[in-house]
Design an enzyme around this catalytic site. Structure first.
Site, short mmCIF file in Angstrom:
data_model
loop_
_atom_site.label_atom_id
_atom_site.label_comp_id
_atom_site.label_asym_id
_atom_site.label_seq_id
_atom_site.Cartn_x
_atom_site.Cartn_y
_atom_site.Cartn_z
CB CYS A 126 16.60 112.33 14.21
SG CYS A 126 18.58 112.60 12.89
CG HIS A 266 15.67 108.61 15.00
ND1 HIS A 266 15.26 108.87 13.27
CD2 HIS A 266 17.06 108.49 14.84
CE1 HIS A 266 16.20 108.93 12.62
NE2 HIS A 266 16.97 108.70 14.14
CG ASN A 296 19.53 108.48 11.08
OD1 ASN A 296 18.25 109.55 9.77
ND2 ASN A 296 20.47 108.22 11.90
N1 ACO Z 1 33.53 100.39 7.54
C1 ACO Z 1 34.34 99.94 7.96
N2 ACO Z 1 34.45 100.55 8.80
C2 ACO Z 1 34.30 101.61 9.56
C3 ACO Z 1 33.23 102.20 8.76
C4 ACO Z 1 32.64 102.18 7.79
N3 ACO Z 1 31.39 102.11 6.80
N4 ACO Z 1 33.07 103.16 9.97
C5 ACO Z 1 34.01 103.68 10.53
N5 ACO Z 1 35.17 102.74 10.32
C6 ACO Z 1 35.87 101.80 11.17
C7 ACO Z 1 36.33 102.83 12.26
O1 ACO Z 1 37.21 103.86 11.62
C8 ACO Z 1 37.53 102.26 14.23
O2 ACO Z 1 38.37 101.74 13.33
P1 ACO Z 1 39.47 102.07 13.78
O3 ACO Z 1 39.50 101.49 15.56
O4 ACO Z 1 40.64 101.23 12.84
O5 ACO Z 1 39.57 102.87 14.68
C9 ACO Z 1 36.14 100.83 13.32
O6 ACO Z 1 35.23 101.03 12.16
C10 ACO Z 1 35.33 101.18 14.95
O7 ACO Z 1 34.37 102.43 14.91
P2 ACO Z 1 33.50 102.64 16.18
O8 ACO Z 1 32.85 104.24 15.65
O9 ACO Z 1 34.14 102.20 17.20
O10 ACO Z 1 32.36 102.00 15.41
P3 ACO Z 1 30.87 101.40 16.16
O11 ACO Z 1 31.02 100.25 16.86
O12 ACO Z 1 30.90 103.37 17.50
O13 ACO Z 1 29.94 101.74 15.46
C11 ACO Z 1 28.39 103.37 14.28
C12 ACO Z 1 29.72 103.05 14.37
C13 ACO Z 1 27.65 102.47 13.62
C14 ACO Z 1 28.77 104.41 13.92
C15 ACO Z 1 27.84 103.83 16.23
O14 ACO Z 1 28.84 104.15 16.71
C16 ACO Z 1 26.69 104.22 15.98
O15 ACO Z 1 25.57 103.58 15.44
N6 ACO Z 1 27.11 105.59 16.48
C17 ACO Z 1 25.28 106.47 16.41
C18 ACO Z 1 25.02 106.87 15.28
C19 ACO Z 1 23.93 107.41 14.94
O16 ACO Z 1 22.83 106.85 15.34
N7 ACO Z 1 23.84 108.34 13.88
C20 ACO Z 1 22.96 109.04 13.93
C21 ACO Z 1 21.45 109.69 15.22
S1 ACO Z 1 20.75 110.95 14.74
C22 ACO Z 1 20.39 111.26 13.52
O17 ACO Z 1 19.36 110.54 12.79
C23 ACO Z 1 20.86 112.52 13.13
#
Ligand code: ACO
Length: 339
Positions: A126, A266, A296
């Protein structure tokens, strides 16, 4: 004895580098959160609350990264008034090349008719568009090249596991481009910063498909050819790295957060951008955000946002603009541009 003084480019003063035109392209097909509810166990409410994303674009059947990149490039060339035959170098930042080789930049070259250009791809996930911008800057300041086309393009729909709700809701396809030249008049890139941390490669990567784990029926069965991500850790690292990168270019340039007219981060997650805004003590309206419409798009994200900010008049001549990105590698980068 008087020694001859050759007039090579090494004797010329360093040049500043300006973005003289921008362009972008996103595919027509819109994939909404409501449609994703039918694919995986998720909800519009979960996706919007956790990420800010409402919809993303998905490339048409057979539409490649170089197809999207070429369309963004043509828009940037039109915007800059530069002809394809004037381009000395094409850089494409991507993690979804059309093929392992030739480079996607070579395919773009032939699609836009940039016959004299040298071409290669840049791999920094990214962060790729800003890495490529920095590479281009070095070629222009050193008088090696005059006109460079920098493109960020990715077709993430081709490397997403559409059964994995943790990742498939986050990404989209698209391309953004910029034409770079020395313009003078005090305009151009003021400061840049790039950083990487290979120790954390595994929090965001595609383990299969390279020489380490070539594609076999077994690897494909385990979806090793798709994005694997530790979301929470990625989130934490993204906030820290982007703030560090922003501080680095501010320090180099002697500017403060208040001097920035527009910040183009980003486009991964609205909460990441809000966390950065809060730590910079800046209002959210200073930040360019379009991830609600495109998700993204990896290397394309900041390039598409830059083009949108440019075309909608978010920055005026004389403004200081901060670009700041983060991605797999880990990698991060930032640039301040005097517009
Ligand atoms: N729908 C519903 N529930 C979901 C989903 C979904 N799409 N995805 C995950 N969950 C669930 C998980 O399974 C978890 O359930 P559990 O508690 O029963 O295990 C729960 O939601 C919470 O999951 P977390 O991972 O703790 O959620 P979080 O608040 O951290 O949000 C997210 C997840 C959105 C991915 C966040 O961590 C994030 O944005 N991280 C950065 C990701 C990113 O920016 N990636 C790319 C950057 S670099 C690049 O661009 C390549």
């Amino acid at each position: 004895m008087n020694r001859p003084q050759p007039r090579t480019r090494h004797h010329l003063p360093k040049r500043t580098v300006s973005i003289i035109g921008t362009g972008s392209y996103v595919p027509e097909k819109i994939l909404t959160n409501a449609e994703l509810e039918k694919l995986v166990d998720t909800s519009d409410e979960w996706i919007v609350t956790r990420t800010g994303i409402r919809e993303r674009r998905i490339a048409a059947e057979g539409e490649t990264t170089s197809d999207m990149a070429a369309k963004a490039a043509i828009a940037a060339l039109e915007n800059s008034g530069v002809g394809a035959e004037e381009i000395d170098l094409i850089l494409v930042a991507t993690v979804t090349p059309d093929m392992f080789f030739p480079s996607t930049a070579c395919f773009v070259q032939t699609k836009i008719g940039a016959k004299k250009a040298a071409c290669f791809d840049v791999s920094a996930a990214c962060s790729g568009f800003l890495y490529a911008l920095e590479v281009a800057q070095q070629f222009i300041t050193s008088h090696t090249y005059n006109t460079i086309l920098v493109i960020g393009a990715d077709k993430l729909s081709s490397i997403v596991d559409w059964k994995d709700r943790n990742t498939c809701v986050l990404f989209g396809d698209g391309a953004g481009a910029a034409v770079l030249r020395h313009r003078g008049g005090g305009h151009g890139v003021v400061a840049t910063h790039m950083g990487s941390n290979g120790d954390l490669a595994e929090i965001l990567h595609i383990p299969g498909g390279g020489c380490k784990s070539p594609l076999t029926a077994e690897n494909l069965g385990q979806s090793l050819n798709t994005i694997q991500m530790n979301g929470k850790e990625t989130y934490k690292q993204a906030v820290t790295a982007m703030l560090g990168a922003a501080n680095s270019v501010l320090e180099q340039s002697g500017l403060g957060f208040d001097d920035l007219a527009c910040i183009i981060p980003h486009q991964a997650n609205l909460r990441i951008i809000e966390a950065i805004a809060s730590r910079m003590n800046l209002p959210m309206d200073r930040f360019m955000v379009n991830l609600d419409r495109f998700g993204n798009t990896s290397a394309a994200a900041v390039a598409i946002a830059l083009d949108e900010a440019h075309r909608t008049g978010r920055m005026q001549v004389g403004d200081y603009v901060l670009l700041v990105v983060f991605g797999g590698g880990l990698t991060w980068a930032s640039s301040i541009i005097h517009w």
